[in-house]
Structure formats: structure tokens, C-alpha cells
Enzyme design. Structure first.
Site, PDB file in Angstrom:
ATOM      1  N   ARG A 242      58.181  20.692  33.116  1.00 32.97           N
ATOM      2  CA  ARG A 242      58.169  19.282  32.753  1.00 32.97           C
ATOM      3  C   ARG A 242      59.617  18.829  32.680  1.00 32.97           C
ATOM      4  NH1 ARG A 242      53.734  19.037  34.067  1.00 32.97           N
ATOM      5  NH2 ARG A 242      51.855  18.455  32.952  1.00 32.97           N
ATOM      6  N   GLU A 271      59.580  10.176  34.911  1.00 32.46           N
ATOM      7  CA  GLU A 271      58.923  10.003  36.214  1.00 32.46           C
ATOM      8  C   GLU A 271      58.234   8.647  36.285  1.00 32.46           C
ATOM      9  OE1 GLU A 271      56.360  13.399  36.785  1.00 32.46           O
ATOM     10  OE2 GLU A 271      58.008  14.761  36.380  1.00 32.46           O
ATOM     11  N   HIS A 289      57.053  15.587  41.891  1.00 33.72           N
ATOM     12  CA  HIS A 289      56.004  16.240  41.088  1.00 33.72           C
ATOM     13  C   HIS A 289      54.772  16.585  41.951  1.00 33.72           C
ATOM     14  CE1 HIS A 289      54.338  16.610  36.723  1.00 33.72           C
ATOM     15  NE2 HIS A 289      53.740  17.469  37.526  1.00 33.72           N
TER      16      HIS A 289
HETATM   17  P1  NAP Z   1      50.567  29.174  30.261  1.00 34.07           P
HETATM   18  O1  NAP Z   1      49.736  30.210  30.931  1.00 34.07           O
HETATM   19  O2  NAP Z   1      50.128  28.636  28.957  1.00 34.07           O
HETATM   20  O3  NAP Z   1      52.052  29.794  30.101  1.00 34.07           O
HETATM   21  C1  NAP Z   1      53.027  29.196  29.324  1.00 34.07           C
HETATM   22  C2  NAP Z   1      54.175  30.197  29.130  1.00 34.07           C
HETATM   23  O4  NAP Z   1      55.232  29.528  28.448  1.00 34.07           O
HETATM   24  C3  NAP Z   1      53.799  31.398  28.270  1.00 34.07           C
HETATM   25  O5  NAP Z   1      54.443  32.541  28.773  1.00 34.07           O
HETATM   26  C4  NAP Z   1      54.373  31.065  26.909  1.00 34.07           C
HETATM   27  O6  NAP Z   1      54.649  32.269  26.198  1.00 34.07           O
HETATM   28  C5  NAP Z   1      55.630  30.307  27.301  1.00 34.07           C
HETATM   29  N1  NAP Z   1      56.117  29.397  26.279  1.00 34.07           N
HETATM   30  C6  NAP Z   1      55.424  28.433  25.623  1.00 34.07           C
HETATM   31  N2  NAP Z   1      56.211  27.816  24.736  1.00 34.07           N
HETATM   32  C7  NAP Z   1      57.429  28.417  24.825  1.00 34.07           C
HETATM   33  C8  NAP Z   1      58.657  28.233  24.134  1.00 34.07           C
HETATM   34  N3  NAP Z   1      58.804  27.308  23.178  1.00 34.07           N
HETATM   35  N4  NAP Z   1      59.698  29.010  24.480  1.00 34.07           N
HETATM   36  C9  NAP Z   1      59.578  29.950  25.434  1.00 34.07           C
HETATM   37  N5  NAP Z   1      58.429  30.177  26.111  1.00 34.07           N
HETATM   38  C10 NAP Z   1      57.370  29.411  25.804  1.00 34.07           C
HETATM   39  O7  NAP Z   1      50.766  27.924  31.183  1.00 34.07           O
HETATM   40  P2  NAP Z   1      50.762  27.834  32.793  1.00 34.07           P
HETATM   41  O8  NAP Z   1      49.386  27.677  33.298  1.00 34.07           O
HETATM   42  O9  NAP Z   1      51.598  28.932  33.340  1.00 34.07           O
HETATM   43  O10 NAP Z   1      51.523  26.414  32.976  1.00 34.07           O
HETATM   44  C11 NAP Z   1      52.801  26.230  32.429  1.00 34.07           C
HETATM   45  C12 NAP Z   1      53.250  24.784  32.523  1.00 34.07           C
HETATM   46  O11 NAP Z   1      53.624  24.472  33.853  1.00 34.07           O
HETATM   47  C13 NAP Z   1      52.224  23.717  32.186  1.00 34.07           C
HETATM   48  O12 NAP Z   1      52.061  23.533  30.792  1.00 34.07           O
HETATM   49  C14 NAP Z   1      52.797  22.480  32.862  1.00 34.07           C
HETATM   50  O13 NAP Z   1      53.646  21.774  31.995  1.00 34.07           O
HETATM   51  C15 NAP Z   1      53.615  23.061  34.012  1.00 34.07           C
HETATM   52  N6  NAP Z   1      52.981  22.737  35.327  1.00 34.07           N
HETATM   53  C16 NAP Z   1      53.657  21.960  36.218  1.00 34.07           C
HETATM   54  C17 NAP Z   1      53.075  21.672  37.435  1.00 34.07           C
HETATM   55  C18 NAP Z   1      53.768  20.833  38.468  1.00 34.07           C
HETATM   56  O14 NAP Z   1      53.093  20.165  39.232  1.00 34.07           O
HETATM   57  N7  NAP Z   1      55.080  20.859  38.544  1.00 34.07           N
HETATM   58  C19 NAP Z   1      51.805  22.147  37.742  1.00 34.07           C
HETATM   59  C20 NAP Z   1      51.161  22.934  36.810  1.00 34.07           C
HETATM   60  C21 NAP Z   1      51.771  23.235  35.594  1.00 34.07           C
HETATM   61  P3  NAP Z   1      54.785  32.307  24.592  1.00 34.07           P
HETATM   62  O15 NAP Z   1      53.613  31.559  24.041  1.00 34.07           O
HETATM   63  O16 NAP Z   1      54.791  33.781  24.275  1.00 34.07           O
HETATM   64  O17 NAP Z   1      56.087  31.675  24.284  1.00 34.07           O
HETATM   65  C1  8YV Z   2      49.749  17.640  38.003  1.00 32.11           C
HETATM   66  C2  8YV Z   2      50.782  19.331  36.405  1.00 32.11           C
HETATM   67  O1  8YV Z   2      50.658  17.051  38.870  1.00 32.11           O
HETATM   68  O2  8YV Z   2      48.896  20.632  35.887  1.00 32.11           O
HETATM   69  C3  8YV Z   2      49.979  20.170  35.493  1.00 32.11           C
HETATM   70  O3  8YV Z   2      50.433  20.386  34.364  1.00 32.11           O
HETATM   71  O4  8YV Z   2      51.866  18.951  36.119  1.00 32.11           O
HETATM   72  C4  8YV Z   2      50.277  18.989  37.754  1.00 32.11           C
HETATM   73  O5  8YV Z   2      49.321  19.878  38.206  1.00 32.11           O
HETATM   74  C5  8YV Z   2      49.555  16.731  36.888  1.00 32.11           C
HETATM   75  O6  8YV Z   2      48.784  17.272  35.888  1.00 32.11           O
HETATM   76  C6  8YV Z   2      48.917  15.459  37.396  1.00 32.11           C
HETATM   77  O7  8YV Z   2      48.562  14.667  36.353  1.00 32.11           O
END
Ligand code: NAP
Ligand code: 8YV
Length: 330
Positions: A242, A271, A289
Site C-alpha cells: 500500500r 491514488e 495499482h
Molecule cells: P498476509 O498473508 O496477511 O501477510 C501479511 C504479512 O505482513 C505477514 O507476514 C505479516 O506477518 C506481515 N505484517 C503484518 N503487519 C506487519 C507489521 N506491522 N510489520 C511487519 N510485518 C507485518 O497478506 P497477503 O495476502 O500476503 O497480502 C499482503 C498485502 O498486500 C495486502 O494486505 C494488501 O495491502 C497488499 N496487496 C496489494 C496488491 C496490489 O494490487 N498491489 C494486491 C494484493 C495485496 P506478522 O503478522 O508476523 O507481522
Molecule cells: C486490488 C489489492 O487492486 O487485494 C488487494 O489488496 O490491492 C488489489 O488486489 C484492490 O483490492 C482493488 O480494490
């Protein structure tokens, strides 16, 4: 069916945010009444009688905020089904206090987002976008493109957040024979890579950060000037988490001054507004994004929103409740 007092035994659902066919066609008319509010302005124009009836809300984009003020509009709300795995735009604490279930869409986008992180890392290091611009402008006919300062070959990657997507990125890096370490609050189960409890300590030990933690207060600006300095002049930062996680002004300063080498960004603080200073830089690759933004993956995410709502209103547990949600089942 409409009762004598004008009430219906159908379930009223709101699509809050942009609507799409899988959402619109996912709920049989015999059982559900669908309402729509694309923006906050639309939401605030719904009548009190309509708000009063709403039992479920689908939040269909991360820029649509289901904050306390929005959720408080619905006295009978049972469930918020949010699109996306990140749900920092949904007030899950308020929802918990009011016994409202919150669901998200994990897993179905994991590999897609990891692909984008990997592509963005290589594009940043090997300057794909700049090289494309070079070819299109006709410069190749006079001179070969210069050798890239960056390469994946001589790097160690520190993944910030070793959850579902972090682990999928680590698997790709392993296949590319790139050493991986990671930072998270607790060591991730079943992950053999070295865990750093301290982010600064890890930044000192690596030259590349791939950031994939959730957004929100706990991670706000965690990639700050100190982390960038620790990463050093060969440093590369890839942010697919994010925009709030990276201190954007500090990143601009670090890129300008050579404190770090380059950055690849899929997400931004405000954004879709991206600072002009970033847009003018040659040592950044900027994506709007698009981490999960393919037809196949976005359809799977929409379907999971529908399936969560349908499961709940069929009297079953929600499929993918977030950790804060008050119930795992019913
Ligand atoms: P997840 O399985 O919940 O993994 C989150 C990771 O972050 C865990 O390893 C967690 O470990 C760590 N974490 C959480 N808070 C933290 C902190 N304060 N300091 C250090 N580490 C921390 O989530 P995911 O499915 O991998 O997704 C992660 C994130 O990616 C989403 O929440 C979203 O914001 C982002 N995302 C972006 C896109 C995009 O389009 N760019 C798409 C999908 C997701 P601990 O709890 O042990 O700290
Ligand atoms: C999407 C994301 O772009 O899953 C997330 O956390 O950032 C992306 O997959 C977003 O959720 C669209 O609203």
C-alpha cells in the site's frame, strides 16, 4: 415476496463502489434485492428507509471507504464483503464492535500479485521501461542501449511481510537463485529463510526490499528515510503493498540524492495521484495499482465476494472472514 406491512422477506444488499457483471448477476432475484451506490455521494443520498433495510454490503474497490461513518448508516448490517485481500479501507474494529462480519478475498490473487512483484523487480533493475522508450524514440539506430546499473544476479532480497503473497514472491526468487531473507513481526510458519525481527537490521544486510505487508496504522510509513539509508546506494525498493507503507517524500529525496538506486511502485499514498517528482524520474518504474488486475483474477475476486455473501445469507459461515471478524462461523 412483500408482506402486509410492505416489508419484504428478501435480503437487501448494497453494491458500494463500482459494479461489475459477476456482482450484478450473482444474486438470484427471488432471494435478494440489489441496491447500488458507486460513490460516497451516492451512499449519502440513499433514503433512511433504504439504509434501514440493508443487511449486506459488498465494498467493490479499495478507494471506496467503509469507515465508521459509512458503516454507521446501516442499523441492520450483518456483513461487509470486501473486494481485495487488503482491507485497510474497511473499519474492521468498528465492525467487530457492532458484530458485523467482514470478509476479504485472499488466495485467489496471490500468484498474480507475486507475478507482478517479480516483473516489477526485474523491470526496475534492468530498466525495461526506459529501454522501451529508447527504442521507440529511434535512438537504437545510433547507439546500443547502455548497460543497466542494476541486475538481479548480484542481489539479496529482503521481503517485508512473509504472508501469502510474500511467500509466493520468495518461491519465484528461489527459482531465480536469488538469496531471500524477510522481516515480519513473528517468524512465518514453515518458512526456512532467515527472519529479521528488526527492519533496519535487515535493510543493512540486503540491497533490495520487496514490500508486501498490509496497509493501516501498524505499517504506516514503515519504509522511512532511516530504512532507505540502511539499504544504501545500491538499494532498490519494490512496493506492491500500500502507498501508506512507504514515506513517499522520503523516497523521492532518497531517489534524487542517490541514497538508493531505484524503485518500482505499484501503489501510492494518494491514488490515483502520483507526485510529479516521481513521474519525472528515470530510475523508477510506476504502475497504476495493477497487482491483481487481470480479467481472470479480478473475476475470481468478484466471485469470492458473491460467495461470501451467499454463504452468510444461506446460514453458513463466511468463506474468508478477516482475522478481526467477530465470528468464524454462525
Ligand atoms: P498476509 O498473508 O496477511 O501477510 C501479511 C504479512 O505482513 C505477514 O507476514 C505479516 O506477518 C506481515 N505484517 C503484518 N503487519 C506487519 C507489521 N506491522 N510489520 C511487519 N510485518 C507485518 O497478506 P497477503 O495476502 O500476503 O497480502 C499482503 C498485502 O498486500 C495486502 O494486505 C494488501 O495491502 C497488499 N496487496 C496489494 C496488491 C496490489 O494490487 N498491489 C494486491 C494484493 C495485496 P506478522 O503478522 O508476523 O507481522
Ligand atoms: C486490488 C489489492 O487492486 O487485494 C488487494 O489488496 O490491492 C488489489 O488486489 C484492490 O483490492 C482493488 O480494490
Amino acid at each position: 415476496m412483500v408482506g402486509r406491512n410492505g416489508s419484504s422477506d428478501k435480503i437487501d444488499l448494497l453494491i458500494y463502489g463500482p459494479s461489475r457483471p459477476i456482482l450484478e448477476n450473482g444474486f438470484p432475484q427471488e432471494k435478494f434485492i440489489l441496491h447500488a451506490a458507486e460513490t460516497r455521494h451516492d451512499l449519502e443520498r440513499l433514503t433512511p428507509a433504504t439504509l434501514q433495510k440493508m443487511r449486506g454490503v459488498a465494498v467493490t474497490y479499495h478507494t471506496v471507504h467503509a469507515d465508521k461513518a459509512a458503516l454507521a448508516l446501516f442499523p441492520k448490517l450483518e456483513i461487509v464483503a470486501s473486494f481485495g485481500v487488503g482491507y485497510d479501507h474497511v473499519d474492521s474494529s468498528y465492525a467487530r464492535e457492532h458484530n458485523i462480519v467482514v470478509t476479504n478475498t485472499p488466495d485467489v490473487l496471490t500468484e498474480e500479485v507475486a507475478d507482478v512483484a517479480m516483473g516489477l523487480l526485474i523491470a526496475t533493475l534492468r530498466e525495461f521501461v526506459k529501454a522501451d522508450r529508447y527504442l521507440r524514440s529511434g535512438q537504437w539506430s545510433t547507439q546500443n542501449y547502455p548497460l543497466s546499473a542494476g541486475s538481479l544476479r548480484d542481489r539479496t532480497v529482503g521481503i517485508v511481510g512473509m504472508g501469502r503473497i510474500g511467500q509466493a514472491i520468495a518461491r519465484r526468487l528461489e527459482a531465480c537463485r536469488v538469496p531471500v531473507v524477510y522481516h515480519s513481526r513473528k517468524p512465518a510458519q514453515g518458512v526456512s529463510h532467515k527472519h529479521y525481527a528488526g527492519l533496519i537490521e535487515m535493510a543493512k544486510a540486503v540491497d533490495t526490499l520487496v514490500v508486501i505487508v498490509p496497509g493501516g496504522a501498524g505499517t504506516a510509513k514503515m519504509i522511512n528515510a532511516e530504512v532507505m539509508k540502511a539499504l544504501g546506494p545500491r538499494g532498490v525498493i519494490i512496493n506492491v503493498a500500500r502507498g501508506s507503507v512507504v514515506d513517499e517524500p522520503a523516497l523521492i529525496t532518497a531517489l534524487k540524492s542517490g541514497t538508493i538506486l531505484a524503485a518500482g511502485l505499484d501503489v501510492f499514498e494518494k491514488e490515483p495521484n502520483v507526485p510529479d517528482e516521481l513521474r519525472a524520474m528515470q530510475n523508477v518504474v510506476l504502475l497504476p495499482h495493477i497487482g491483481s488486475a487481470s480479467v481472470v483474477t479480478r473475476n475470481a475476486m468478484d466471485q469470492l465476494v458473491v460467495d461470501n455473501l451467499k454463504a452468510w445469507f444461506a446460514g453458513k459461515p463466511p468463506l474468508t472472514p478477516v482475522v478481526e471478524t467477530p465470528v468464524k462461523g454462525r
